[in-house]
Design an enzyme around this catalytic site. Structure first.
Site, PDB file in Angstrom:
ATOM      1  N   GLY A  21       0.793  -1.229   0.000  1.00  0.00           N
ATOM      2  CA  GLY A  21       0.000   0.000   0.000  1.00  0.00           C
ATOM      3  C   GLY A  21       0.821   1.272   0.000  1.00  0.00           C
ATOM      4  N   ASN A 107       8.269   1.920  13.148  1.00  0.00           N
ATOM      5  CA  ASN A 107       7.594   0.624  13.091  1.00  0.00           C
ATOM      6  C   ASN A 107       8.243  -0.421  13.978  1.00  0.00           C
ATOM      7  OD1 ASN A 107       7.650   1.488   9.732  1.00  0.00           O
ATOM      8  ND2 ASN A 107       5.761   1.469  10.897  1.00  0.00           N
ATOM      9  N   GLU A 169       2.172  -2.920  13.395  1.00  0.00           N
ATOM     10  CA  GLU A 169       3.175  -2.086  12.735  1.00  0.00           C
ATOM     11  C   GLU A 169       3.791  -1.060  13.679  1.00  0.00           C
ATOM     12  OE1 GLU A 169       3.733  -1.986   8.957  1.00  0.00           O
ATOM     13  OE2 GLU A 169       2.957  -4.018   9.158  1.00  0.00           O
ATOM     14  N   HIS A 246       0.180   3.788   6.826  1.00  0.00           N
ATOM     15  CA  HIS A 246       0.262   3.943   8.274  1.00  0.00           C
ATOM     16  C   HIS A 246      -0.466   5.220   8.677  1.00  0.00           C
ATOM     17  CE1 HIS A 246       4.190   1.417   8.282  1.00  0.00           C
ATOM     18  NE2 HIS A 246       3.167   0.673   8.657  1.00  0.00           N
ATOM     19  N   CYS A 382       8.781   8.591  10.182  1.00  0.00           N
ATOM     20  CA  CYS A 382       8.979   7.153   9.979  1.00  0.00           C
ATOM     21  C   CYS A 382      10.342   6.710  10.489  1.00  0.00           C
ATOM     22  CB  CYS A 382       8.882   6.802   8.492  1.00  0.00           C
ATOM     23  SG  CYS A 382       7.218   6.864   7.798  1.00  0.00           S
TER      24      CYS A 382
END
Length: 451
Positions: A21, A107, A169, A246, A382
């Site tokens: 995704g 993550n 995640e 996310h 991230c």
């Protein structure tokens, strides 16, 4: 205070297009990457944060290539033969075995500070990342690294069992909210926790949701977050289909501030505080009420409409994936660290300028170049795991992993001499390239005390 934990990008960084995704990952599949630039860009961001006075820690690249992992898929023979066969018969497996996706440490795990749980222990659950084959390799090594990094009294728990119903995640789908006068909360007033999941009806039409409700509820139980302080809300399926794999691609939080796109949440009657009971009040409304009751002030909630920033631009600019840090003890000194893509998107840039100049949400905005990470689908937020700690707990972190000017110089020197400036998918099957990459990983890990 809030420590930031980033991981150096490894020398096998490449564009394999493996992210479920993840539009940037898919769009750059097969292009030539620059591992040296990727590592230096990540280090530049760490330096930016550390020089603001925020505690910054550095984890090494995970061990790559994982030829042992490829052998478990039946590839036999010498290392060169394993690489050649994997490239010919299962290139996606070869890409996964070389993946540097562990660089996105948001993550890596979900973290609850000691003062938010009755155990009074810093509590960490390592993410299983079972939604993606290449990321599911990471958990065991991540647990080992976090146990070495964090103070001895911290609880670093194993991943959830995983599977379709348990895919987790980590902190990319978890937000913690606390009062403005104390960004992190206190022993007397613990923070509130918002967990975001993607499965269940209505389902996305294009992409698999990467966080499950059962995983979110499971982490909340394991961390013993009181039911009145834990909330679980569904991510909007349209955001997932737009590439928000996310929650941190469409929402950001810091202290008493929650900023999100209007398509971030599908917030109808949902699970009440993580239990099986139903509620007629939307989760976000209950969260706002609880926040006001706990901190005697309203939650600062900023909702960005699609007219202000279309969801496609929100995803491509990674505005909501900007990193928020507070140097020192003054909440008014918050700094927003944005990827350069925000500066290149007029609508996103206009919002950032308004938040700083008119609304006073941030004292300063910094822009960082992270094009190598962004091309694979990961922005500033991230790349970091937030760990709220006391000063005493911070003193228990592994001192050799804290960013310093000297460590920065040493790492840059190693990256400049040992990292390749180009990587293609075909390079991953070249034994000489792979040997050199493994040597570079060993050098970095030894420098950080992991070998």
């Amino acid at each position: 205070m809030e420590a930031q934990v980033d991981r150096l990008v490894g020398p096998t960084h490449h564009f394999g297009g493996l992210g479920v995704g993840n539009l940037a990952s898919h769009g750059h599949r097969g292009q030539v990457s620059n591992p040296r630039a990727a590592a230096l860009q990540g280090l530049d961001k760490m330096a930016t944060v550390a020089r603001l006075g925020v505690p910054q820690f550095v984890l090494p690249p995970q061990r790559r290539p994982r030829l042992d992992w490829l052998r478990r898929f039946g590839f036999a023979g010498s290392d060169a033969e394993v690489l050649k066969r994997a490239r010919e018969e299962a290139p996606a497996l070869l890409s996964a075995a070389m993946s540097c996706s562990a660089m996105w440490t948001a993550n890596a795990a979900t973290v609850t500070p000691s003062w938010d749980t009755p155990t009074r222990r810093l509590t960490v659950t390592v993410a299983n990342l079972t939604a993606s084959l290449h990321r599911s390799i990471e958990a065991e090594e991540t647990a080992e690294e976090l146990r070495r990094l964090l103070p001895a009294e911290a609880t670093v728990g194993p991943p959830l069992p995983g599977g379709t119903a348990g895919r987790d995640e980590g902190a990319a789908n978890h937000m913690r909210l606390a009062g403005e006068n104390d960004v992190l909360g206190s022993d007397d007033v613990p923070g509130l926790h918002l967990f975001v999941f993607g499965d269940g009806r209505p389902v996305p039409r294009k992409f698999l949701p990467r966080q499950s409700r059962e995983a979110s509820r499971g982490v909340m139980r394991i961390h013993r977050i009181p039911s009145e302080n834990g909330f679980v809300v569904k991510q909007h399926p349209d955001a997932i289909d737009a590439g928000a794999f996310h929650n941190d691609v469409v929402a950001a939080s810091h202290g008493d501030l929650l900023i999100h796109h209007e398509l971030a949440f599908h917030d109808e009657a949902d699970v009440r505080d993580g239990s099986a009971a139903r509620s007629e009040t939307p989760t976000m409304e209950r969260l706002a009420r609880r926040f006001h009751a706990a901190f005697d002030k309203p939650l600062r909630r900023v909702i960005v409409s699609g007219d202000e920033l279309p969801i496609g631009q929100a995803v491509s600019s990674y505005l909501f994936n900007s990193q928020i840090v507070t140097p020192g003890e003054d909440p008014a000194s918050a700094v927003l660290i944005c990827p350069n893509q925000v500066r290149e998107c007029p609508a996103a840039l206009s919002l950032v300028q308004r938040w700083r100049d008119r609304d006073g949400l941030f004292a300063e905005v910094r822009f960082v170049e992270l094009r190598q990470s962004m091309s694979a689908g990961g922005g500033p937020a991230c790349l970091r795991l937030r760990v709220p700690v006391t000063a005493e707990q911070l003193s228990g972190f592994a001192a050799g992993l804290r960013w310093t000017e000297r460590l920065d110089d040493e790492l840059r020197s190693t990256i400049a001499s040992a990292y390749p400036s180009e990587a293609r998918l075909d390079d991953l099957a070249d034994a000489e390239f792979v040997d050199a990459a493994g040597h570079a990983v060993g050098l970095i890990r030894a420098k950080l005390g992991f070998e």
